[in-house]
Design an enzyme around this catalytic site. Structure first.
Site, PDB file in Angstrom:
ATOM      1  N   ILE A 616       0.822  -1.219   0.000  1.00 24.24           N
ATOM      2  CA  ILE A 616       0.000   0.000   0.000  1.00 24.24           C
ATOM      3  C   ILE A 616       0.850   1.260   0.000  1.00 24.24           C
ATOM      4  O   ILE A 616       0.333   2.362  -0.110  1.00 24.24           O
ATOM      5  CB  ILE A 616      -0.958   0.036   1.221  1.00 24.24           C
ATOM      6  CG1 ILE A 616      -0.188  -0.256   2.513  1.00 24.24           C
ATOM      7  CG2 ILE A 616      -2.114  -0.912   1.038  1.00 24.24           C
ATOM      8  CD1 ILE A 616      -1.003   0.028   3.758  1.00 24.24           C
ATOM      9  N   VAL A 618       5.251   2.907  -0.030  1.00 28.03           N
ATOM     10  CA  VAL A 618       6.695   2.647   0.070  1.00 28.03           C
ATOM     11  C   VAL A 618       7.280   3.646   1.048  1.00 28.03           C
ATOM     12  O   VAL A 618       7.086   4.857   0.924  1.00 28.03           O
ATOM     13  CB  VAL A 618       7.380   2.793  -1.308  1.00 28.03           C
ATOM     14  CG1 VAL A 618       8.876   2.493  -1.181  1.00 28.03           C
ATOM     15  CG2 VAL A 618       6.741   1.872  -2.321  1.00 28.03           C
ATOM     16  N   PHE A 621      12.433   2.617   4.370  1.00 30.94           N
ATOM     17  CA  PHE A 621      13.170   1.374   4.607  1.00 30.94           C
ATOM     18  C   PHE A 621      12.631   0.190   3.806  1.00 30.94           C
ATOM     19  O   PHE A 621      13.189  -0.891   3.858  1.00 30.94           O
ATOM     20  CB  PHE A 621      13.119   1.038   6.100  1.00 30.94           C
ATOM     21  CG  PHE A 621      13.845   2.053   6.935  1.00 30.94           C
ATOM     22  CD1 PHE A 621      15.232   2.012   7.037  1.00 30.94           C
ATOM     23  CD2 PHE A 621      13.150   3.057   7.597  1.00 30.94           C
ATOM     24  CE1 PHE A 621      15.907   2.949   7.807  1.00 30.94           C
ATOM     25  CE2 PHE A 621      13.828   3.984   8.358  1.00 30.94           C
ATOM     26  CZ  PHE A 621      15.207   3.943   8.464  1.00 30.94           C
ATOM     27  N   GLU A 623       8.917  -1.636   1.648  1.00 32.97           N
ATOM     28  CA  GLU A 623       7.507  -1.530   1.298  1.00 32.97           C
ATOM     29  C   GLU A 623       6.614  -1.567   2.538  1.00 32.97           C
ATOM     30  O   GLU A 623       6.981  -2.123   3.568  1.00 32.97           O
ATOM     31  CB  GLU A 623       7.114  -2.703   0.384  1.00 32.97           C
ATOM     32  CG  GLU A 623       7.669  -2.540  -1.017  1.00 32.97           C
ATOM     33  CD  GLU A 623       7.721  -3.862  -1.762  1.00 32.97           C
ATOM     34  OE1 GLU A 623       7.980  -4.892  -1.114  1.00 32.97           O
ATOM     35  OE2 GLU A 623       7.527  -3.844  -2.980  1.00 32.97           O
ATOM     36  N   VAL A 624       5.434  -0.935   2.371  1.00 29.37           N
ATOM     37  CA  VAL A 624       4.430  -0.991   3.436  1.00 29.37           C
ATOM     38  C   VAL A 624       3.281  -1.848   2.889  1.00 29.37           C
ATOM     39  O   VAL A 624       2.827  -1.637   1.763  1.00 29.37           O
ATOM     40  CB  VAL A 624       3.926   0.422   3.799  1.00 29.37           C
ATOM     41  CG1 VAL A 624       2.923   0.345   4.937  1.00 29.37           C
ATOM     42  CG2 VAL A 624       5.088   1.333   4.159  1.00 29.37           C
ATOM     43  N   ASP A 735       8.393  16.859  11.578  1.00 24.77           N
ATOM     44  CA  ASP A 735       8.019  16.628  10.175  1.00 24.77           C
ATOM     45  C   ASP A 735       6.502  16.507  10.046  1.00 24.77           C
ATOM     46  O   ASP A 735       5.988  15.647   9.329  1.00 24.77           O
ATOM     47  CB  ASP A 735       8.708  15.371   9.644  1.00 24.77           C
ATOM     48  CG  ASP A 735       8.666  15.298   8.121  1.00 24.77           C
ATOM     49  OD1 ASP A 735       8.251  16.302   7.488  1.00 24.77           O
ATOM     50  OD2 ASP A 735       9.023  14.242   7.569  1.00 24.77           O
TER      51      ASP A 735
HETATM   52  P1  AMP Z   1       5.580   5.801   5.739  1.00 27.21           P
HETATM   53  O1  AMP Z   1       6.854   5.051   5.582  1.00 27.21           O
HETATM   54  O2  AMP Z   1       5.065   5.779   7.125  1.00 27.21           O
HETATM   55  O3  AMP Z   1       5.669   7.202   5.190  1.00 27.21           O
HETATM   56  O4  AMP Z   1       4.483   5.020   4.850  1.00 27.21           O
HETATM   57  C1  AMP Z   1       4.498   5.028   3.432  1.00 27.21           C
HETATM   58  C2  AMP Z   1       3.040   4.953   2.925  1.00 27.21           C
HETATM   59  O5  AMP Z   1       2.440   3.729   3.350  1.00 27.21           O
HETATM   60  C3  AMP Z   1       2.150   6.035   3.505  1.00 27.21           C
HETATM   61  O6  AMP Z   1       2.198   7.208   2.734  1.00 27.21           O
HETATM   62  C4  AMP Z   1       0.799   5.376   3.419  1.00 27.21           C
HETATM   63  O7  AMP Z   1       0.267   5.510   2.121  1.00 27.21           O
HETATM   64  C5  AMP Z   1       1.108   3.923   3.680  1.00 27.21           C
HETATM   65  N1  AMP Z   1       0.939   3.608   5.104  1.00 27.21           N
HETATM   66  C6  AMP Z   1       1.845   3.661   6.081  1.00 27.21           C
HETATM   67  N2  AMP Z   1       1.328   3.295   7.249  1.00 27.21           N
HETATM   68  C7  AMP Z   1       0.048   2.995   7.013  1.00 27.21           C
HETATM   69  C8  AMP Z   1      -1.024   2.557   7.826  1.00 27.21           C
HETATM   70  N3  AMP Z   1      -0.880   2.358   9.132  1.00 27.21           N
HETATM   71  N4  AMP Z   1      -2.218   2.351   7.267  1.00 27.21           N
HETATM   72  C9  AMP Z   1      -2.374   2.568   5.943  1.00 27.21           C
HETATM   73  N5  AMP Z   1      -1.416   2.984   5.134  1.00 27.21           N
HETATM   74  C10 AMP Z   1      -0.199   3.202   5.640  1.00 27.21           C
END
Ligand code: AMP
EC number: 2.7.10.1
Length: 973
Positions: A616, A618, A621, A623-624, A735
């Site tokens: 969903i 990136v 570090f 992929e998410v 941030d």
């Molecule tokens: P981050 O590394 O936290 O910036 O996460 C990258 C992307 O993953 C974010 O911009 C969201 O689109 C998605 N994401 C991160 N954490 C979540 C979460 N808890 N629920 C849904 N999407 C998430």
């Protein structure tokens, strides 16, 4: 013969009365009615039967008599004229009236004297004239008198014989006397018919009464029957046993054996033998022969109403529509009173529709909203609605409906705009002991309902030693005002029982009701020494004391109420100014071994309990993923799983996991919740709660113009509450930006992105400053850019930028100005202009957050309070901040250019990010900028632009294009 004549005369007189008698008989021969010689044959011709002529009342009539009693061997015949046989029947009746003289009345009575005579018949197809042959006659009966006449008392006998089975066209009758003294007063030959009749609205023809026979009839005019009506005609000429029934047609009623039209003002709807009825209430008067009465204007019948029912008016709108927040999550009850006009109907129901509205338009509520008794066909005047979002305003429309409401068209309705009312705080249902030591107790408690994300309740915890002061008038309580629903209380006496109770305080400080008192005991000193080591160690390591406001209140029990009423006042010892966080954030770098921080703050998850489903996003570090996690109590829950990409260094792994050890210290509805980490596995993972709507900036861009200012404000309130919590924990985010806020399916916003290195490396917005390190310039306060002074006040600046992003639906702050231009503009005192449609009060708050002097900026607690006040009085959002489309929509760097510079409509649409309407404009034939300039708001709608936000954007842009003078004045503060 003289005495016999006298007797006959008397006979004739008496018999006059019979002449006038009516019957349903068809007479073939009537001796009396004949006014002339009968012409009957006698045999022998001169003796035997003799005719006697009499005049009664001027009329002449004849009788026959015979009286030869002295001489034996009498054989006197009297034959009638030819009688035409009865048509269609083989039976007829012969009625005789006669007198017979008693033989004993004659002196020296002859042995030859008889008292009977015989009746004969002879069939013939034609009149044979005077030819008379006895041998052709057959005997029908011997006629004997019931009474014979003696002396003057004349006894008239009457005898009727039915003669049947005739085969010829006619017949003769003959009377044979064999020595009786007889006077034949009357001979009537007749047959009977059942007369034509109308029975049960069926007409039956006249029918010869023969043996019992069934006769078919037909319905009278304007009547019908399902089966042919029938009736029986008896041999006596009586109709008996009618079968089948005719019924009058609609519009006709049975009257006097016929069906007659209903009169004006009456109607009859169906085939029946009922009478016409008067037209019911609220109908127009009918004309004659009506089968229904039409409704008066403004009155109706439902398709299921019978035509006999009155017409009714459509119900008016329900009255007194009101809402009440119920206990339980997101529940509310709507109640109303029945409408003034019910139309007198018993089928009144209500239907309830839910919408979320802003000033311009409404959208239906999503499917989460549940009407407990269904949204339609409600008979009660209440409905409980659940699944509501606490930060949204709902518009409920309750419509009255009855059988006469028009199809799917809307009926009269009442509307209410309401939101869950959480000003009444929930109740604390139980208090749990989480941990205990000789001098400390860790408690947490549960609430009757979960407070909505944007409302931060506080808790007032009171405790006392159990057995102390129980005898005294005065009880010594210690009172703590707490932000969280858990606490660790220190400095207690070992091995002592304490009594606790908790009440919830609303954000305004309004207390709810107290929980029951719970008793917990501290442990023995000896027992704890080993157990409490880690706590002591942690205390030493952390070095940050948990600051609690402990107020010892001596409260007279009877004055307790007075004290609580004063709470929140300026001199109130429990006012918000004195509330301190229970914990402070601990920088994981304080630990020599970061793994210890992870162990301390983060739950380790078994790798087999998590499974990844879909990428969903990136992160820095790796992929998410969206995935699921199996939990012992709750089954499978959807989670977000951040992964560490292969080939990482140990430093990267620690940096990656440090975000978890920061997140693990937080527990707030507006901070992304850490479920745990997987560290004991090659691929480390951070598992957090899943936020269905992803990053806030993207979400807003995708829903541009679709969310009301009130809802946007609710979202900002959530972010502010999360930031207040972080600042209370002494954590500076550095941030804060819409891209680092996540949105769940309830539109609750949660602050995320807590990586330690992120400010320096993670954020794509980060820009290396002259002093090294990356900083997201557009979001960062000038002092943080200039000399790295990152504080909660610099987070407040960033929050102001987030407010702007939110109100501008994810627009990039300062558009495509370069970072350098931004810093320059800010230092020169310029600030972002108000986004389109932004309530003035919100823009004012943004400007406060962007005060150059950071001490003048509001604190997050102030921001939360201000946003709460705005949310509580939505009318305060009505004043919209000045908006200049030339500044906000066009790029500031190009806004000074000639506004007619667009070479095409698509170029113009592109510039205002509305290029999804390219085709719609082309289809509507708008292909030149001249045509664009001539568009009116209604034309824009007709082109197919429906979203209010988009309509405004386009309309404003056209407005800006028309105005040649460009200005940046609004941009300057
Ligand atoms: P981050 O590394 O936290 O910036 O996460 C990258 C992307 O993953 C974010 O911009 C969201 O689109 C998605 N994401 C991160 N954490 C979540 C979460 N808890 N629920 C849904 N999407 C998430």
């Amino acid at each position: 013969m003289e005495p016999r004549r006298v007797i006959l005369f008397v006979f004739l007189f008496i018999c006059r009365i019979f002449i006038t008698l009516q019957s349903k008989e068809h007479v073939l021969l009537d001796m009396r009615a004949s006014g002339s010689e009968l012409g009957w044959l006698t045999s022998p011709n001169e003796e035997g039967w003799e005719i006697v002529q009499s005049v009664v009342n001027g009329s002449l009539f004849y009788t026959y008599s015979v009286c030869y009693i002295d001489s034996p061997e009498q054989d006197n015949w009297l034959r009638t004229t030819y009688i035409q046989g009865p048509p269609g029947t083989s039976r007829f009746s012969v009625e005789l009236q006669f007198i017979v003289r008693d033989c004993n009345t004659f002196d020296g009575a002859s042995v030859a004297c008889k008292e009977t005579f015989n009746l004969f018949i002879s069939e013939a197809d034609a009149d044979v004239g005077t030819s008379f042959r006895k041998g052709q006659f057959r005997k029908v009966a011997t006629i004997a008198p019931d009474e014979v006449t003696r002396g003057k008392g004349v006894k008239i006998n009457k005898e009727t014989r039915t003669v049947g089975l005739l085969s010829k066209k006619g017949f003769y009758l003959a009377f044979q006397d064999m020595g009786a003294c007889v006077a034949l007063l009357s001979v009537r030959v007749y047959y009977k018919t059942c007369p034509s009749t109308v029975q049960s609205l069926a007409a039956f023809p006249e029918t010869v009464a023969d043996a019992l026979k069934v006769v078919e009839g037909s319905c009278v005019n304007n009547a019908v029957s399902q089966a042919t009506p029938r009736i029986y005609c008896t041999s006596e000429g009586d109709w008996v046993v009618p079968v089948g029934q005719c019924q009058c047609l609609p519009g006709y009623e049975a009257k006097e054996n016929s069906c007659q039209e209903c009169k004006q003002g009456y109607f009859k709807p169906s085939e029946s033998n009922e009478l016409c009825q008067v037209c019911p209430d609220n109908t127009k008067p009918s004309s004659a022969g009506a089968t229904e009465c039409l409704c008066e204007d403004g009155f109706f019948r439902s398709p299921s109403d019978p035509p006999t029912s009155p017409c009714s008016a459509r119900p008016s709108a329900p009255l007194d529509l009101a809402s009440t927040t119920l206990s339980g999550e997101g529940r509310l009850m709507l109640s109303w009173s029945p409408p003034l006009v019910t139309g007198g109907r018993s089928d009144l129901t209500y239907s309830v529709a839910c919408e979320i509205c802003d000033e311009d338009s409404c959208v239906p509520c999503d499917e989460k909203i549940h009407f407990e008794t269904g949204p339609a066909d409600l008979q009660d005047t209440t409905v409980v609605i659940s699944g509501l979002d606490s930060h949204l305003n709902y518009t409920f429309t309750v419509e009255s409906r009855s059988g006469v409401s028009e199809g799917n068209a809307e009926g009269a309705a009442a509307t209410i705009t309401t939101a869950l009312d959480y000003t009444t705080p929930p109740k604390v249902t139980s208090i749990h002991l989480d941990d205990r030591g000789p001098t400390s107790l860790s408690l947490s408690w549960t609430l009757s309902r979960r407070p909505p994300a944007h409302i931060n309740h506080r808790y007032e915890l009171m405790y006392r030693k159990k057995d102390v002061d129980s005898e005294s008038d005065v009880t010594t309580y210690t009172v703590l005002i707490l932000e969280k629903n858990s606490v660790q209380i220190n400095e207690l006496t070992p091995d002592t029982a304490y009594m606790f109770r908790v009440q919830v305080l609303s954000p305004e400080g309004m207390p709810g009701s107290f929980s029951a008192e719970h008793e917990f005991q501290t442990s023995l000193l000896a027992e704890s020494q080993t157990q409490n080591k880690p706590t002591v160690v942690m205390g030493a390591v952390v070095g940050v004391a948990v600051i609690l406001l402990v107020v010892v209140a001596f409260l007279l029990l009877r004055r307790r109420r007075l004290c609580s009423r004063g709470r929140g006042g300026p001199e109130d010892p429990f006012s918000t100014d004195q509330i301190k966080p229970l914990k402070a954030y601990v920088d994981p770098h304080m630990y020599e071994d970061p793994n210890i921080a992870i162990q301390k703050f983060v739950k380790e998850i078994d790798p087999s309990a998590v499974s990844k489903q879909k990428v969903i996003g990136v992160g820095e570090f790796g992929e998410v993923f969206r995935g699921v996690m199996k939990t012992p109590g709750k089954g499978e829950v959807t989670v977000a799983i951040k992964t560490l990409k292969p080939g990482y260094s140990e430093k990267q792994r620690q940096d990656f996991l440090s975000e978890a050890s920061i997140m693990g210290q937080f527990s707030h509805p507006n901070i992304i919740r850490l479920e745990g980490v997987v560290t004991k596995f090659k691929h480390a993972m951070i598992v957090t709660e899943y936020m269905e709507n992803g990053a806030l900036d993207t979400y807003l861009k995708d829903h541009d113009g679709e969310i009301s200012s009130y809802q946007l404000l609710g979202m900002l309130r959530g972010i502010a509450a999360g930031m207040k919590y972080l600042s209370d924990m002494s954590y500076v985010h550095r941030d804060l930006a819409a891209r680092n806020v996540l949105v769940n399916s309830n539109l609750e916003c949660k602050v995320s992105d807590f990586g330690l290195s992120r400010v320096l490396e993670d954020d794509a917005e980060g820009t290396y400053t002259t002093r090294g390190g990356k900083i997201p310039i557009r979001w960062t306060a000038p002092e943080a850019i200039a000399y790295r002074k990152f504080t909660s006040a610099s987070d407040v600046w960033s929050f102001g930028i987030v407010m702007w992003e939110v109100m501008a639906f994810g627009e990039r702050p300062y558009w495509d100005m370069s970072n350098h231009e931004v810093m320059k503009a800010i230092n020169e005192g310029f600030r972002l202009p108000a986004p389109m449609d932004c309530p003035s009060a919100i823009y004012q708050l943004m400007l406060q957050c962007w005060q150059h002097d950071r001490s003048k900026r509001p604190r997050f607690s102030d921001i939360v309070n201000i946003l709460d006040k705005l949310l509580q009085s939505p009318e305060s959002l009505k004043t919209i901040a000045d908006f200049d489309p030339r500044v906000s929509i066009r790029l500031p760097s190009t806004s000074g250019c000639d506004n007619t510079m667009f070479r095409s409509v698509s170029e113009w649409l592109e510039s205002i990010k509305m290029n999804q309407y390219n085709e719609s404009f082309a289809r509507a034939g708008i292909t030149t900028m001249e045509q664009v300039l001539a568009l009116r708001p209604e034309d824009i709608r007709n082109i197919g632009v429906r979203l209010p936000g988009h309509m405004k954007r386009i309309a404003y842009s056209i407005l800006g294009l028309k105005d040649e003078t460009s200005s940046l004045s609004v941009f300057a503060v």
